[in-house]
Motif scaffolding. Structure first.
Motif, PDB file in Angstrom:
ATOM      1  N   TRP A  77      31.361  30.984 -79.887  1.00 40.45           N
ATOM      2  CA  TRP A  77      31.107  31.454 -81.255  1.00 40.45           C
ATOM      3  C   TRP A  77      30.606  32.884 -81.249  1.00 40.45           C
ATOM      4  N   SER A  78      31.103  33.680 -82.177  1.00 40.34           N
ATOM      5  CA  SER A  78      30.693  35.079 -82.287  1.00 40.34           C
ATOM      6  C   SER A  78      29.904  35.274 -83.574  1.00 40.34           C
TER       7      SER A  78
ATOM      8  N   ARG B  72      30.919  35.378 -87.824  1.00 34.08           N
ATOM      9  CA  ARG B  72      32.176  34.679 -88.117  1.00 34.08           C
ATOM     10  C   ARG B  72      31.892  33.178 -88.261  1.00 34.08           C
TER      11      ARG B  72
ATOM     12  N   ASN C 271      25.815  39.160 -95.593  1.00 32.36           N
ATOM     13  CA  ASN C 271      26.297  37.985 -94.868  1.00 32.36           C
ATOM     14  C   ASN C 271      25.939  36.695 -95.601  1.00 32.36           C
TER      15      ASN C 271
ATOM     16  N   LYS D 187      27.759  33.198 -95.136  1.00 32.36           N
ATOM     17  CA  LYS D 187      27.580  32.300 -93.994  1.00 32.36           C
ATOM     18  C   LYS D 187      27.025  30.942 -94.423  1.00 32.36           C
TER      19      LYS D 187
ATOM     20  N   LYS E  81      39.949  34.909 -91.411  1.00 27.77           N
ATOM     21  CA  LYS E  81      38.615  35.514 -91.376  1.00 27.77           C
ATOM     22  C   LYS E  81      38.665  36.984 -91.803  1.00 27.77           C
ATOM     23  N   TYR E  82      39.672  37.302 -92.626  1.00 25.56           N
ATOM     24  CA  TYR E  82      39.750  38.637 -93.201  1.00 25.56           C
ATOM     25  C   TYR E  82      39.032  38.668 -94.538  1.00 25.56           C
TER      26      TYR E  82
ATOM     27  N   PRO F  79      34.604  36.556 -93.916  1.00 19.26           N
ATOM     28  CA  PRO F  79      34.678  36.044 -92.531  1.00 19.26           C
ATOM     29  C   PRO F  79      33.487  35.178 -92.144  1.00 19.26           C
ATOM     30  N   GLU F  80      32.361  35.321 -92.858  1.00 16.32           N
ATOM     31  CA  GLU F  80      31.182  34.537 -92.494  1.00 16.32           C
ATOM     32  C   GLU F  80      31.293  33.076 -92.897  1.00 16.32           C
TER      33      GLU F  80
ATOM     34  N   SER G 271      32.470  29.197 -93.351  1.00 14.27           N
ATOM     35  CA  SER G 271      33.064  28.156 -92.509  1.00 14.27           C
ATOM     36  C   SER G 271      34.060  27.360 -93.340  1.00 14.27           C
TER      37      SER G 271
ATOM     38  N   TYR H 244      43.654  30.678 -85.200  1.00 15.06           N
ATOM     39  CA  TYR H 244      42.816  30.635 -86.394  1.00 15.06           C
ATOM     40  C   TYR H 244      42.012  29.339 -86.500  1.00 15.06           C
TER      41      TYR H 244
ATOM     42  N   THR I 156      39.030  27.032 -84.783  1.00 17.82           N
ATOM     43  CA  THR I 156      37.947  27.018 -83.804  1.00 17.82           C
ATOM     44  C   THR I 156      37.877  25.690 -83.066  1.00 17.82           C
TER      45      THR I 156
END
Length: 970
Positions: A131-132, A135, A211, A214, A257-258, A261-262, A264, A281, A283
């Motif tokens: 995980w980054s 994102r 963000n 998220k 995620k354009y 992107p945060e 889910s 695309y 996960t």
């Protein structure tokens, strides 16, 4: 519960309100959630102001909770006493690696070793090493039809609303991909959200600033319904949540995620649509595998069957669950079917219908349950064009259910026609897609085999049963329908929809349509040329106008053949001695415990097939099928109904076994056509259901069917002997009892409490019962005393049989005192009731003075020889106005044989095995003593021989009892 804090000079009070909503009819079935309300307090020098503020997210939770708590119409057949929380059982969810997902497109019925770990949906959103930061996670959950994807989604949303799962997401936004696929206008992400959830309009979490996203989780259910194209040229890039784009492009940018992107994302889809989303695309992949072990299945059955509102059914429900669990542990075909939660639902719905039907519940039919089952799983489903095509799914109007009928239904029909339940892989290839030609048809077939075929067909566990000898020798793998009744249902649907047309019918149909479309042009040309051409040639043109009528004639003949097939399948001679169809359905679910009944036919019986054909003609089922894209025309229903009446009446003119007669009643009930039912039943004057194991459902069916007849219709006889009737069943049969002259309730388990209902029945002014037989029921003295209270006011009863009911002396004396108040009784049977000499003499004396009683049965009672002689003497009336009363106390009357010795011995021979054998043997020995004494008194050789003949019959019964032999058929 609340908290307090100061914000910008205002005092903020947060109050949590426990909001409850009743799901069922009982107060105990409540679901609750917490609604947080903010109250701001502003104080001035002289006044105080209060401001009420409700967080939009709290409103969102409240509305989602209400929407997703709504139960579909199909759930109401369980009585409405369930909530999604109480009846949910988590299916097995396995996390899959991206490289192994393509190799898992196999039948869910195949036994697999689950090396992957079991996970929950909440665990899938835990961060991993890959995980980054910044994102969100894209989680894809997939599964076959019926594994429980929609149920998992519904439970997930409800748990989030209640704060028990995924609580780290402040906002959960679920979307139906079917709804999104219907949108044609461009729209932005925020407008897309506010379009469905107005309270979230311009919510800051969706603004794209910082963000904040998220804390947002998007849920897209049924991704196979959308045509997503991840090519840059087809789906432009967009990062602005306020920019208008087609809905599919918005979804693609979210997955890329354009856009935000945060956030889910949770996606659910079918097996065939896995490749619609590129692997980069996604996960995490997870597969819903249904109920992989009997313990999960048992938990589901327990939640459905045990949690009844009426505690009176709890013990019966517990027994059902135990029997089901035993059948599942045997690794039966049912256990393979119940791997899919959908078939667990069907099993529970069928058992609920068989065991918990009552007069207060809504009208349900077996056909309706199967139709609802298919609507739950295939409602609104369209067979799409597949991935990689540019054709919108809306433009391809091919009903998935209609495709099922034309492929799997055709296979089912062939199996029913040739009495087969197993099919080889080669036969599946032949019947399902064997004539496929175009690329589009091949694409549809591939989707169908991947997503749907395993829903209906499973590898046979009992390979070798009902399989032809050739297939056994080739040792091919065999496939059967997951539930046997589903084969008969699909075969019936295949026929009723007219898919089994002959070549002539198909040809005439096409020509008729072509001529019908050009009918106006044909008429115009005929009118013009008729002025110039000879009359003989003109007649040829008129033949063209008559062609559609020829097609209608051929079509009507086809509808008549359907009706003839229904009658022929219902009254097949080789199935005459099978158990009734409802018992067969129950045994297919619960298994057979104990010795199995002898089968008179080696071929598989398909007795549900004609019953489903009749049930599919009911308007309610036709409406549901219309929603599935399967249309049954009203003209078709009318033609089949007219034809079936003739064939049913013809078959009913022949003697039918009780099992076949019960099947007929079930067919008429499934029809739900009062007019047809009344017309068929008017040809029946007696319903004999001897030895049918009656249940509450069968009693309800019998009463419902008879209620369709006119008020002037009466049965000559209703025989329900040896049917295991109880007091509760008598309540349901009350309407049927009022329409019969002779009521036979012998050899049941009716106790004293049943006599109150029978007394009220005899007192009912609309009752016309002339003969009432209650032999071998434990009525006891208390029950009979209640029953005879009806004698003074009843005006119809002429024959009352109370043999072996535990009457005793007190009951006989009470009855004797009331006999004079009833003037129409002609025959009274109180045999085998432990009646002594004094009570017997008192009863006969009362009968002698009665104006109409002709016969009294007193055999098998402990009467002395002196008492028997007195009984015969007292049978002669004292006055000339009276009549002789025939007293049947033994096979002899004094020194002569009784005229009724043969019926007395017949009754004893038929019922001795269920009576106290020591008592019967003792009474038979008394008969032998009476015969020996009478034989010695005779001077005529002919009479002596006659005595020996009767003695031989008594000794034969005595030997049968001493050796525990079954009664002879003679």
């Amino acid at each position: 519960m609340g908290s307090k804090r100061h914000v910008d000079g205002l005092e903020e009070v947060i109050i949590e309100v426990n909001s409850e909503r009743s799901i069922g009819e009982k107060e105990s079935n409540l679901t609750s959630m917490v609604l947080r309300v903010k109250i701001y307090h502003l104080k001035n020098k002289n006044t105080s102001f209060y401001f009420l503020s409700i967080d939009p997210i709290e409103i969102h939770k409240r509305k989602l909770f209400l929407w997703f708590s709504h139960l579909p119409q199909e759930e109401k057949q369980f009585g409405g006493f369930f909530s999604p929380e109480t009846m949910h059982v988590d299916p097995l969810i396995l996390e899959r690696d991206a490289e192994e997902r393509a190799g898992l497109l196999c039948s869910p019925f195949q036994t697999q070793t689950h090396c992957n770990r079991s996970v929950t949906v909440e665990q899938l959103f835990q961060h991993t090493d890959t995980w980054s930061e910044g994102r969100g996670l894209n989680v894809l959950i997939y599964g076959a039809v019926g594994t429980g994807k929609s149920t998992v989604v519904r439970k997930l949303v409800l748990d989030w609303c209640a704060g028990t799962t995924l609580s780290h997401f402040q906002l959960l936004i679920p979307f139906s991909c079917e709804d999104l696929s219907q949108l044609s206008k461009v729209t932005s992400l925020r407008d897309l959200v506010s379009r469905k959830y107005l309270h979230l309009k311009k919510h800051p979490l969706l603004s794209g600033e910082g963000n904040q996203a998220k804390n947002v989780l998007f849920l897209f259910n049924g991704m196979e319904k959308m045509q997503l194209d991840f090519r840059i040229g087809a789906s432009e890039l967009c990062s602005d949540p306020n920019e208008g784009l087609p809905p599919s492009v918005v979804v693609v940018n979210l997955l890329r995620k354009y856009l935000l992107p945060e956030t889910s994302i949770l996606i659910t889809t079918r097996l065939s649509a896995l490749d619609c989303i590129p692997q980069k695309y996604v996960t995490r992949y997870a597969q819903i595998c249904g109920f992989n072990d009997p313990s999960r299945q048992r938990a589901y059955f327990t939640s459905r069957l045990l949690k009844q509102s009426d505690t009176a059914y709890n013990q019966e429900a517990q027994d059902l669950v135990e029997l089901l669990y035993l059948n599942l542990q045997r690794e039966s075909q049912l256990a393979a079917a119940c791997f899919l939660p959908s078939y667990c639902w069907l099993t529970c719905a069928t058992l609920h219908f068989l065991h918990f039907t009552n007069t207060k519940a809504p009208i349900r039919t077996l056909t309706g349950i199967y139709t609802s089952f298919l609507r739950l799983n295939f409602g609104g489903e369209v067979l799409g064009t597949g991935a990689g095509t540019n054709m919108p799914i809306q433009e391809h109007q091919s009903s998935l259910m209609l495709y099922v009928v034309r492929t799997v239904g055709k296979l089912a029909f062939e199996g029913v026609t040739y009495k087969r339940t197993s099919f080889s892989e080669a036969e599946l290839e032949q019947w399902i897609g064997g004539k496929t030609k175009t690329d589009e048809e091949l694409r549809q077939l591939a989707m169908f085999r991947t997503d749907v075929l395993d829903f209906f067909l499973a590898p046979s566990i009992e390979s070798g049963k009902c399989i032809s000898q050739d297939l056994r020798e080739n040792n091919e793998r065999q496939y059967v329908f997951a539930v046997p009744a589903m084969q008969e249902y699909l075969a019936a649907l295949y026929v009723v929809l007219g898919e089994n047309k002959s070549a002539l019918e198909k040809l005439t149909n096409k020509v008729s349509v072509a001529i019908g479309q050009a009918s106006e042009d044909v008429n115009a040309l005929v009118n013009i040329f008729s002025k110039f051409i000879p009359l003989r040639i003109f007649a040829v043109f008129n033949l063209l106008k008559l062609f559609p009528k020829l097609y209608e004639k051929i079509s009507s003949l086809n509808k008549g053949s359907i009706a003839r097939t229904m009658a022929a399948e219902l009254f097949r001679t080789e199935d005459s001695y099978n158990e009734d169809v409802l018992d067969q359905v129950e045994q297919s679910l619960l298994g057979v415990h104990g010795p199995q009944q002898q089968q008179y036919s080696e071929r598989q019986p398909f007795e549900l097939y004609p019953i489903f054909m009749g049930g599919l003609l009911h308007y309610g089922n036709r409406v549901l099928l219309q929603q599935l894209g399967c249309s049954i025309q009203s003209t078709t229903v009318a033609q089949i109904t007219r034809a079936i009446r003739k064939y049913l009446v013809r078959e009913l003119n022949k003697p039918q076994p009780p099992e076949e007669l019960m099947d007929l009643l079930v067919l008429l009930y499934e029809f739900q056509n009062p007019r047809l039912t009344a017309e068929v039943l008017t040809s029946i004057r007696a319903i004999r259901l001897t030895n049918i194991r009656m249940t509450s459902l069968k009693c309800f069916i019998l009463s419902s069917v008879l209620s369709c007849t006119p008020a002037s219709y009466y049965l000559e006889e209703l025989d329900l002997s040896s049917c295991l009737l109880t007091n509760d069943m008598l309540q349901m049969l009350w309407p049927a009892f009022r329409q019969t002259y002779s009521l036979n309730l012998q050899f049941n388990i009716l106790g004293p409490e049943s006599c109150s209902l029978l007394r009220d029945l005899l007192l009912d002014p609309r009752s016309v019962i002339r003969s009432l037989k209650l032999c071998d029921n434990p009525l006891l003295e208390s029950g009979v005393q209640i029953l005879v209270e009806a004698l003074p006011e009843n005006q119809s009863l002429t024959n009352l049989s109370l043999m072996h009911t535990g009457l005793g002396d007190e009951g006989v004396l009470d009855m004797a005192k009331r006999l004079q108040q009833h003037k129409r009784l002609q025959e009274l049977n109180v045999a085998y009731n432990n009646i002594g000499d004094d009570a017997a003499l008192f009863l006969v004396d009362a009968c002698r003075e009665h104006p109409s009683i002709q016969t009294v049965h007193l055999y098998l009672n402990p009467l002395s020889k002196v008492a028997k002689q007195s009984l015969y003497a007292q049978g002669v009336p004292r006055s000339h106005s009276g009549q002789r009363v025939k007293v049947l106390a033994s096979v002899t009357e004094g020194t002569d044989l009784s005229e009724n010795w043969h019926p007395i011995l017949s009754v004893i021979r038929e019922n001795a095995s269920s009576w106290d054998q020591q008592h019967v043997i003792q009474q038979l020995k008394v008969f032998l003593e009476d015969l020996e004494w009478g034989h010695q008194q005779q001077q005529s050789l002919w009479k002596r021989l006659h005595f020996r003949r009767v003695e031989k019959g008594v000794r034969k019964i005595l030997k049968m009892l001493e050796n525990n032999l079954p009664p002879s058929k003679k």
